[in-house]
Enzyme design. Sequence first.
Site, PDB file in Angstrom:
ATOM      1  N   ASP A  16       1.032  -2.225  -1.648  1.00 29.48           N
ATOM      2  CA  ASP A  16       2.288  -1.510  -1.475  1.00 29.48           C
ATOM      3  C   ASP A  16       2.405  -0.951  -0.052  1.00 29.48           C
ATOM      4  OD1 ASP A  16       4.601  -0.427  -3.044  1.00 29.48           O
ATOM      5  OD2 ASP A  16       3.772   1.496  -2.406  1.00 29.48           O
ATOM      6  N   GLU A  21       2.911  -6.001   1.225  1.00 26.93           N
ATOM      7  CA  GLU A  21       4.349  -5.707   1.272  1.00 26.93           C
ATOM      8  C   GLU A  21       4.649  -5.127   2.653  1.00 26.93           C
ATOM      9  OE1 GLU A  21       7.882  -3.007  -0.719  1.00 26.93           O
ATOM     10  OE2 GLU A  21       5.917  -2.159  -0.307  1.00 26.93           O
TER      11      GLU A  21
END
Length: 518
Positions: A187, A250
Site C-alpha cells: 500500500d 501501489e
Amino acid sequence: MSVDDWWQRGVVYQIYPRSFADSNGDGVGDLAGIIEHLDHLETLGVDAIWLSPIYPSPMKDFGYDVSDYTGVHPLFGSLEDFDQLVAAAHARKLKVILDFVPNHTSDQHPWFRESRDPAAGGGPPNNWLSCFGGSGWQLDAQTGQYYYHAFLPEQPDLNWRNPEVVEAMLGVLRFWLDRGVDGFRVDVLWHLVKDEDFRDNPSNPAWRPGMDPYQALVPVQTTDRPEVQDIVARLRRLLDEYDERVLIGEIYLPVERLVKYYGVNLRGAQLPFNFQLVHAPWNAPQIARLIEEYEPSVAAKEWPNWVLGNHDQHRIASRVGAAQARVAAMLLLTLRGTPTLYYGDEIGMRDVDIPPGRVQDPVERNVPGLGLGRDPERTPMQWNAEAHAGFSTHEPWLPVAPDYREVNVAVQRDAAKSMLRLYVELIALRRGEAALEVGRFELMKTGDDVLAYVRRGRREESEFLIALNLGTEPRTLALAGGGTVALSTHLDRWLEPLAGEVRLRADEGVIVRLAARA
Ligand code: GLC
C-alpha cells in the site's frame, strides 16, 4: 530476459474481501465466501488473487487501518480460515497475494498507543496535508504532540527511519510468507519516507478550487523521497529468501519516477503498479501516446504491468461505457505485461449510486460532492439474480447494483456473448500463446479511432495483431498479409479469414492470428 516467472505470465485478480462473498450472513464478505467461489476464479482462468486487507482493524478506512498485522479480522474469519484459503487456492494453482500496509497503522495499534508518552507540544510542524482532506497533522491530546497522518487521523504514519519499525515489519512479512503467501501488494509504497527536516510542501500553481484539496500542494517532502528506495530493496531482499514470491507496489507517479521502483539492478519491486490506463482519456491517440511513453521506460530486464481498475477508482464500465469496457478488457489482456483486473469488472459491473444515508467511505464524508468517494466501485459482487445478488442472505454493507438481475455471474456464465465469456476467452487465448503472454510489442501507426499493435514471440510461435476500435463508427485497418480472427470483443467472427484489411465494427476489438510469413 527471463520471462518464466508466474507473475510475468499470469493474470492477477483483485478481491475486495468485504464485497466478494458473505458466507455467514452478516452483510460483509469473508474468507469462507472467497473459498466458496474459487470455482469462478478457476473458470475465469486467473493465476493469482490479491486480497485487500483482511487484518484486525477498526475499519475506519475499511481495513487500510491495521491494528494487528499478523491476525485476521473476525469479520473475515480466522487464521485457520486463511490457511484453508491458501491451501484451497494452491490446490487450484492459484497464488495468493496479500495487501501489506506499511505506511501507517491504525491509531488502535499498540505501537501507536505505546508511543504516546506525554511531552511538551508546539504548533503543527508544517503545512503537510492529508490525502483524505484537511491538515495531515493531528494534535494528540494525551501527549500534547502532533503526529502526521497521510490519510485519516486514525491512520498515524509509521517512521520508517526507525530501524525497529523496519525489523518489526520484516517480521510481519516473514509471518505471512511462512504461511505460504505468494507475495504482497504494498500500500502507498511511495509514501513511506518523509523529509527529515519537515520542510513545507510547495503550493501547486495548477490547483483550482473544486479540485481535490490534497492537490493544493506538491507533495515533494512527503512522497517519493530517495530514501524510500532502500526500503523497497530491503523488502525485496526478504522476499527473495523465499521461492517465487512477488513484490507489487501501489505507486501513483509519472512514468519516469514510477520505473525507479524496479530498483537498481532489479532489486526493487517486480511490479510497480502502472495506473496509466486508469487516468487515460479514452481515445486511441492518447492511449497510443501513453503506451509509447511507458514501453521504452521499462528497461529490458524489467517487466511491465497494466491495471484498469481497483477499489480506489471508478469502475472501467462507468468510465468508458459498457461497449468500450469490452475493448478495454481486450487491451488489458493483450498489452505486454502482467494484467491486474478488479473483481466484478469481468461481468461489467458499474459504479453504483450510493444514497447519502449509506455512504461508508471516509473520503466521501470528509470531501463530499467531488466524486472522490470510493463506495460506488466497492459494491457487492453480483453472483446471481437472487436476493442481494447472491452475495449475502442479509442486507449488504453497501447497496447492490440495481441491475444485478441482468448483470451477474450466473446469467453471464450461460450467455454466449457475455462480458464474462469475453474475459474467459481472452484469458484462455493468452494462456499458452507465448506471443501474447511474454512476446514483444510493436505499436502500429493508425488513424482515427483505431489502436493497433502486434505481439510476436521470440521463436516460431504465432504472431497476433490486435486492432481496437475506440470509436463509435466502423473503421478499416490495412493488413499486410492475411490472418484469421482469433477473437472479437463481439464474440462472433470465429476463425474468419482476413486478407488485406481488418474491418472493425463500432466499439469492436479483434485479435488476429497472423498468417505465418514465408
Ligand atoms: C491506498 C489504498 C486505499 C487506502 C489508502 C490508505 O491508496 O488503496 O484504499 O485508503 O492507501 O491506506
